[in-house]
Scaffold this active site. Structure first.
Site, short mmCIF file in Angstrom:
data_model
loop_
_atom_site.label_atom_id
_atom_site.label_comp_id
_atom_site.label_asym_id
_atom_site.label_seq_id
_atom_site.Cartn_x
_atom_site.Cartn_y
_atom_site.Cartn_z
N LYS A 192 30.43 34.70 38.99
CA LYS A 192 29.18 35.57 38.42
C LYS A 192 29.80 36.85 38.02
CE LYS A 192 26.55 38.46 39.18
NZ LYS A 192 26.46 39.81 38.28
N GLU A 268 36.65 43.53 47.98
CA GLU A 268 37.20 44.79 47.42
C GLU A 268 36.56 45.59 47.01
OE1 GLU A 268 40.54 44.69 47.58
OE2 GLU A 268 41.16 42.77 47.99
N CYS A 302 39.13 51.67 40.42
CA CYS A 302 38.64 51.69 42.05
C CYS A 302 39.76 52.70 42.73
CB CYS A 302 38.72 50.33 42.72
SG CYS A 302 40.26 49.33 42.14
N GLU A 401 32.11 58.40 45.14
CA GLU A 401 33.08 57.53 44.07
C GLU A 401 32.08 57.85 42.64
OE1 GLU A 401 33.37 53.41 43.88
OE2 GLU A 401 35.43 53.50 43.38
P1 NAP Z 1 28.55 46.83 41.76
O1 NAP Z 1 27.46 47.32 41.21
O2 NAP Z 1 28.69 46.88 43.18
O3 NAP Z 1 28.62 45.16 41.07
C1 NAP Z 1 29.83 44.12 41.36
C2 NAP Z 1 29.29 42.98 41.35
O4 NAP Z 1 28.07 42.70 42.20
C3 NAP Z 1 28.50 42.65 39.71
O5 NAP Z 1 28.84 41.37 39.32
C4 NAP Z 1 26.99 42.77 40.20
O6 NAP Z 1 26.18 42.36 39.34
C5 NAP Z 1 27.03 42.23 41.59
N1 NAP Z 1 25.82 42.56 42.47
C6 NAP Z 1 25.20 43.63 42.38
N2 NAP Z 1 24.20 43.60 43.21
C7 NAP Z 1 24.04 42.32 44.13
C8 NAP Z 1 23.57 41.76 45.05
N3 NAP Z 1 22.53 42.25 45.47
N4 NAP Z 1 24.00 40.74 45.38
C9 NAP Z 1 25.11 40.05 44.96
N5 NAP Z 1 25.55 40.53 43.69
C10 NAP Z 1 25.41 41.63 43.31
O7 NAP Z 1 30.07 47.40 41.14
P2 NAP Z 1 30.34 47.48 39.57
O8 NAP Z 1 29.32 48.93 39.37
O9 NAP Z 1 30.37 46.44 38.64
O10 NAP Z 1 32.05 47.95 39.88
C11 NAP Z 1 32.33 49.23 40.15
C12 NAP Z 1 32.74 49.21 41.49
O11 NAP Z 1 33.84 48.08 41.70
C13 NAP Z 1 33.49 50.54 42.07
O12 NAP Z 1 32.91 50.75 43.52
C14 NAP Z 1 34.86 50.17 42.11
O13 NAP Z 1 35.77 50.93 43.14
C15 NAP Z 1 34.85 48.57 42.54
N6 NAP Z 1 36.32 48.14 42.35
C16 NAP Z 1 36.88 47.75 43.23
C17 NAP Z 1 38.21 47.12 43.23
C18 NAP Z 1 39.08 46.72 44.12
O14 NAP Z 1 40.13 46.07 44.22
N7 NAP Z 1 38.90 47.34 45.31
C19 NAP Z 1 38.67 46.94 41.90
C20 NAP Z 1 37.75 47.06 40.92
C21 NAP Z 1 36.50 47.75 40.79
P3 NAP Z 1 25.30 43.13 37.98
O15 NAP Z 1 26.52 44.02 37.58
O16 NAP Z 1 25.20 42.16 37.12
O17 NAP Z 1 24.26 43.86 38.70
#
Ligand code: NAP
Ligand code: MG
Length: 497
Positions: A192, A268, A302, A401
């Site tokens: 997804k 992650e 991240c 963040e």
């Molecule tokens: P996010 O809002 O947490 O979304 C990540 C994924 O989860 C998306 O596919 C999102 O779908 C989905 N999602 C949202 N709500 C959900 C729910 N209730 N149930 C299941 N899935 C759900 O994060 P983002 O804004 O896309 O990405 C940024 C974040 O990723 C930052 O916090 C960053 O630090 C972190 N990150 C971490 C790493 C690492 O390796 N540690 C690497 C890259 C990024 P939708 O977007 O379609 O809502």
């Protein structure tokens, strides 16, 4: 001539792109069961570039059934390891043949500069696919030293149906870090992708199928987290969730697992990584890297070094180099190969970053660079590199963040204070440390509570090295052979001799 080497070439190629927005389930492109779609908007200029299937619970169900059927039939997991290897090698080759297109899709979809998506994202995806394609016939199981009367075998078996939920900042790269080891170990996958960046995920599944990954083994269900993502997290027949994204959503996924089938959940999550500059550091190198690393990928990283923890003894000299370097980094059109910074992923995210900038000023930090949007001649979501000086680690901009090119400078007196401030965060993804003293480097890097510590460098990476976080930055690790453990169950088989 390579089309991606000139802006005219990139624009020409983007006009010819055939963008696919359907889901990919059981080896075929399909619409969402509801027939609904959502608009995929390019952050470059705010224009709709695709209509994408808005998958929901019914589509997730269909994909999970296909994945389970393929797993039970053994069409993938029971292939001889060297046959699986050949298919994965073909997948890597097909990716290589389509790298320019993949890089372009990524830049259009989420705004990163085309030069980076080609030289970093696409290149690292290829390396990851190649690296894991070699694994199936090179991983051995174990026999325990139990004694002569019995044989105890310790074997790894594929976990089954893996749900991958991924972010928009390095879409195909984060996806490949999960897909490649999960496929190498014989699992079925439902991916997804984030709503802001579904395009490369869809194309990856198509390439995998073309390479010979059997129907049902690799499915993609684009859609929203609150619908498709939640349905995967709650599904009774998904064995494992591999997630990259925010801590907030990661915690939701842990709850879903608790409320459903206790599936494994590997997270992650985010970071607020410290970059510690000691008084004996190579200031030129440290300041230049501090500047480029916080601007890399528009700061949507991240492990971005968003808290600069600076020895007061070298502050003036360091800050002069830092500011001069950051002034040279200017956002530009993501499709211009000369741009070294692109657009933030979407309008709401740009507004969120700007709210943090306002908050920083309110709480008394000193804005010494940026904070505003440049005019790049396009109606997209751009922000200038931003520096706050005089930051206290308790301020919001030092604790939360921001996920934009916003650097907080925190001044410290000595090594003790530096370590204390560095660790004073809920996160533990990464840390930088700059010193010319080898003993100091060893001593302090051990005390930094982070999954990756970079000494006299930042963002160094290789597929052979695991990546992931301590504390609320997550659990489990992507990359390297360590990632294999997430996608396998450990079995012991006792045989009485
Ligand atoms: P996010 O809002 O947490 O979304 C990540 C994924 O989860 C998306 O596919 C999102 O779908 C989905 N999602 C949202 N709500 C959900 C729910 N209730 N149930 C299941 N899935 C759900 O994060 P983002 O804004 O896309 O990405 C940024 C974040 O990723 C930052 O916090 C960053 O630090 C972190 N990150 C971490 C790493 C690492 O390796 N540690 C690497 C890259 C990024 P939708 O977007 O379609 O809502
Ligand atoms: Mg998009």
């Amino acid at each position: 001539m390579n089309l991606l080497s000139s802006k005219a070439g990139v624009l020409e190629m983007s006009r010819r792109l055939a963008i696919k927005g359907q889901a990919f389930v059981d080896g075929r492109f399909v619409d969402a069961a509801s027939g609904e779609t959502f608009d995929d908007i390019s952050p470059r200029d705010g224009r709709v570039i695709a209509r994408v299937a808005a998958c929901g619970a019914a589509d997730v169900d269909r994909a999970v059934s296909a994945a389970r059927r393929a797993f039970e039939a053994g069409v993938w997991r029971d292939q001889a390891p060297k046959e699986r290897k050949k298919v994965l090698q073909r997948f890597a080759q097909l990716f290589e043949q389509n790298m320019d297109e993949m890089a372009l899709l990524e830049s259009l979809d989420m705004g990163k500069p085309i030069a980076e998506s080609r030289l970093i994202d696409a290149t690292v995806v290829l390396d990851t696919l190649q690296w894991y394609s070699e694994c199936p016939d090179k991983i051995y199981d174990e026999v325990a030293p139990t004694g002569p009367g019995q044989l105890a075998m310790i074997t790894r078996e594929p976990i089954g149906v893996v749900g991958a939920v991924t972010p928009w900042n390095f879409p195909m790269l984060m996806e490949t870090w999960k897909i490649a080891p999960a496929l190498a170990t014989g699992n079925s996958i439902i991916l997804k992708p984030a709503r802001w960046s579904p395009l490369t995920a869809i194309r990856l599944a198509e390439l995998a199928a073309e390479a010979g990954v059997p129907d049902g083994v690799f499915n993609v269900v684009p859609g929203f987290g609150s619908t498709a993502g939640k349905a995967l997290g709650m599904h009774m027949d998904v064995d494992c969730i591999a997630f990259t994204g925010s801590g907030e959503v990661g915690k939701e996924l842990l709850l879903y697992a608790g409320k459903s089938n206790m599936k494994r959940v590997y997270l992650e999550a985010g970071g607020k990584s410290p970059n510690v500059i000691l008084d004996d550091a190579d200031l030129q190198a440290a300041a230049k890297r501090a500047a480029t690393a916080i601007c890399f990928n528009q700061g949507e990283v991240c492990c971005a070094p968003s808290r600069l923890i600076l020895s007061e003894r070298v502050k003036d000299e360091f800050m002069a180099i830092l500011v001069a370097t950051m002034k040279k980094i200017r956002p530009g059109d993501p499709l211009d190969p000369a741009s070294n910074m692109g657009a933030l992923v979407e309008k709401g995210h740009l507004e969120s970053v700007k709210r943090y900038i306002a908050k920083g000023r309110e709480e008394g930090a000193r804005l010494i660079l940026g904070g505003d949007s440049p005019d790049v001649g396009l109606d997209g979501y751009y922000l200038n590199p931003t520096i706050f000086d005089g930051v206290d680690n308790r301020m919001t901009i030092a604790q939360e963040e921001i996920f934009g090119p916003v650097l907080s400078v925190i001044t410290v007196k000595d090594d003790e204070e530096a370590v204390r401030v560095a660790n004073d965060t809920i996160y533990g993804l990464a840390a930088g440390l700059w010193t010319r003293d080898l003993s100091r480097a060893h001593r302090l890097s051990r005390r930094l509570r982070a999954g990756s510590v970079w000494v006299n460098c930042y963002d160094s990476a290789d597929c052979t090295v695991p990546f992931g976080g301590y504390k609320q930055s997550g659990n489990g690790r992507d990359k390297s052979l360590h990632a294999i453990s997430k996608y396998t169950e450990l079995k012991t088989t006792w045989i009485e001799l």
